[in-house]
Design a protein around this motif. Structure first.
Motif, PDB file in Angstrom:
ATOM      1  N   ILE A  27     -16.834  31.297 -18.569  1.00 29.98           N
ATOM      2  CA  ILE A  27     -17.452  31.827 -19.783  1.00 29.98           C
ATOM      3  C   ILE A  27     -17.101  30.864 -20.907  1.00 29.98           C
ATOM      4  O   ILE A  27     -15.925  30.658 -21.202  1.00 29.98           O
ATOM      5  CB  ILE A  27     -16.932  33.240 -20.098  1.00 29.98           C
ATOM      6  CG1 ILE A  27     -17.299  34.198 -18.966  1.00 29.98           C
ATOM      7  CG2 ILE A  27     -17.474  33.722 -21.436  1.00 29.98           C
ATOM      8  CD1 ILE A  27     -16.634  35.561 -19.082  1.00 29.98           C
ATOM      9  N   LYS A  28     -18.127  30.284 -21.526  1.00 30.76           N
ATOM     10  CA  LYS A  28     -17.897  29.289 -22.577  1.00 30.76           C
ATOM     11  C   LYS A  28     -18.331  29.867 -23.918  1.00 30.76           C
ATOM     12  O   LYS A  28     -19.372  30.502 -24.032  1.00 30.76           O
ATOM     13  CB  LYS A  28     -18.675  28.013 -22.280  1.00 30.76           C
ATOM     14  CG  LYS A  28     -18.337  26.885 -23.228  1.00 30.76           C
ATOM     15  CD  LYS A  28     -18.913  25.574 -22.741  1.00 30.76           C
ATOM     16  CE  LYS A  28     -18.479  24.443 -23.637  1.00 30.76           C
ATOM     17  NZ  LYS A  28     -18.982  23.149 -23.177  1.00 30.76           N
ATOM     18  N   ARG A  29     -17.498  29.616 -24.920  1.00 23.48           N
ATOM     19  CA  ARG A  29     -17.786  30.075 -26.279  1.00 23.48           C
ATOM     20  C   ARG A  29     -17.531  28.928 -27.261  1.00 23.48           C
ATOM     21  O   ARG A  29     -16.554  28.200 -27.133  1.00 23.48           O
ATOM     22  CB  ARG A  29     -16.894  31.257 -26.651  1.00 23.48           C
ATOM     23  CG  ARG A  29     -17.130  32.496 -25.821  1.00 23.48           C
ATOM     24  CD  ARG A  29     -16.146  33.605 -26.214  1.00 23.48           C
ATOM     25  NE  ARG A  29     -16.343  34.793 -25.427  1.00 23.48           N
ATOM     26  CZ  ARG A  29     -15.671  35.081 -24.303  1.00 23.48           C
ATOM     27  NH1 ARG A  29     -14.754  34.268 -23.855  1.00 23.48           N
ATOM     28  NH2 ARG A  29     -15.921  36.198 -23.645  1.00 23.48           N
ATOM     29  N   TYR A  30     -18.419  28.808 -28.224  1.00 21.22           N
ATOM     30  CA  TYR A  30     -18.237  27.886 -29.345  1.00 21.22           C
ATOM     31  C   TYR A  30     -18.087  28.726 -30.603  1.00 21.22           C
ATOM     32  O   TYR A  30     -18.773  29.728 -30.780  1.00 21.22           O
ATOM     33  CB  TYR A  30     -19.475  27.004 -29.553  1.00 21.22           C
ATOM     34  CG  TYR A  30     -19.690  25.911 -28.554  1.00 21.22           C
ATOM     35  CD1 TYR A  30     -19.060  24.685 -28.687  1.00 21.22           C
ATOM     36  CD2 TYR A  30     -20.582  26.085 -27.502  1.00 21.22           C
ATOM     37  CE1 TYR A  30     -19.287  23.657 -27.781  1.00 21.22           C
ATOM     38  CE2 TYR A  30     -20.823  25.062 -26.594  1.00 21.22           C
ATOM     39  CZ  TYR A  30     -20.171  23.857 -26.736  1.00 21.22           C
ATOM     40  OH  TYR A  30     -20.404  22.844 -25.847  1.00 21.22           O
ATOM     41  N   TYR A  31     -17.213  28.288 -31.471  1.00 23.63           N
ATOM     42  CA  TYR A  31     -17.071  28.893 -32.795  1.00 23.63           C
ATOM     43  C   TYR A  31     -17.262  27.765 -33.796  1.00 23.63           C
ATOM     44  O   TYR A  31     -16.515  26.791 -33.772  1.00 23.63           O
ATOM     45  CB  TYR A  31     -15.679  29.523 -32.960  1.00 23.63           C
ATOM     46  CG  TYR A  31     -15.378  30.573 -31.921  1.00 23.63           C
ATOM     47  CD1 TYR A  31     -15.727  31.902 -32.136  1.00 23.63           C
ATOM     48  CD2 TYR A  31     -14.754  30.239 -30.723  1.00 23.63           C
ATOM     49  CE1 TYR A  31     -15.463  32.869 -31.180  1.00 23.63           C
ATOM     50  CE2 TYR A  31     -14.491  31.210 -29.764  1.00 23.63           C
ATOM     51  CZ  TYR A  31     -14.839  32.516 -29.997  1.00 23.63           C
ATOM     52  OH  TYR A  31     -14.586  33.477 -29.051  1.00 23.63           O
ATOM     53  N   LEU A  32     -18.273  27.884 -34.647  1.00 23.14           N
ATOM     54  CA  LEU A  32     -18.567  26.833 -35.615  1.00 23.14           C
ATOM     55  C   LEU A  32     -18.681  27.401 -37.010  1.00 23.14           C
ATOM     56  O   LEU A  32     -19.191  28.506 -37.202  1.00 23.14           O
ATOM     57  CB  LEU A  32     -19.917  26.162 -35.286  1.00 23.14           C
ATOM     58  CG  LEU A  32     -19.941  25.318 -34.034  1.00 23.14           C
ATOM     59  CD1 LEU A  32     -20.919  25.879 -33.057  1.00 23.14           C
ATOM     60  CD2 LEU A  32     -20.312  23.904 -34.408  1.00 23.14           C
ATOM     61  N   SER A  33     -18.225  26.621 -37.973  1.00 23.34           N
ATOM     62  CA  SER A  33     -18.464  26.900 -39.385  1.00 23.34           C
ATOM     63  C   SER A  33     -19.227  25.702 -39.933  1.00 23.34           C
ATOM     64  O   SER A  33     -18.823  24.555 -39.719  1.00 23.34           O
ATOM     65  CB  SER A  33     -17.150  27.073 -40.152  1.00 23.34           C
ATOM     66  OG  SER A  33     -16.456  28.204 -39.696  1.00 23.34           O
TER      67      SER A  33
END
Length: 176
Positions: A27-33
């Motif tokens: 399970i891959k997650r990206y968190y971007l601002s």
């Protein structure tokens, strides 16, 4: 007797973090601002890119203080992007906005997935056994006991199958 061969990772259709197929459930997650001086343009780009990728918006929250441009405007999205398009989707975000923070997270749920599959298989076997026994008994008390256990097995089976569907969705769609 034919020799049975384990399917290749590519045949199994499971993709890893580096894009190579293997037998893992990741399970891959990206968190971007991101920051931008062109808020509306970036929001439109995000919505169009999600659609083009075959993904979907899980949730969004758009806020701002005024129509004349005074004050900060913010947008918060939780996006689900097919794993095959996720890296290029994120690169597109980075190209269209100024990245102030980026985090990647990968969770390996392979062992939980396999364990859940084993539970499903065992429950299906038990369900079939109970159905067979139910056809053979005549006494009301035995019928009620078997039906009660059958109800419990079906409930557990639905719960585990739901968990597998949830894992499949999380593995097939990267969260951004």
């Amino acid at each position: 007797e034919e020799d049975w061969e384990e399917p290749t990772a590519e045949e199994a259709g499971i993709e890893s973090v580096d894009g190579k197929n293997n037998n893992r459930k990741l399970i891959k997650r990206y968190y971007l601002s991101l920051e931008t001086r062109e808020y509306d343009k970036l929001v439109d780009y995000i919505q169009q890119a999600v659609t083009a990728s075959g993904g979907y918006v899980e949730s969004s929250n758009l806020s701002g203080t005024s129509i004349d441009g005074n004050g900060a405007r913010e947008a918060y999205f939780v996006l689900r992007i097919p794993v095959s398009d996720a890296d290029s989707f994120v690169k597109g975000l980075e190209t269209n906005g100024h990245v102030t923070n980026k985090t990647e997270n990968v969770e390996d749920v392979t062992l939980d997935y396999v364990d859940t599959e084993s539970h499903v298989e065992a429950l299906r076997i038990e369900q079939e056994t109970l159905l067979g026994m139910l056809e053979q008994v005549d006494e009301l008390e035995e019928i009620l006991i078997l039906q009660n256990r059958l109800t419990e097995v079906r409930y557990e089976l639905e719960r585990y199958e739901s968990q597998l569907r949830s894992y499949d969705n999380l593995v097939e769609y990267t969260t951004v």
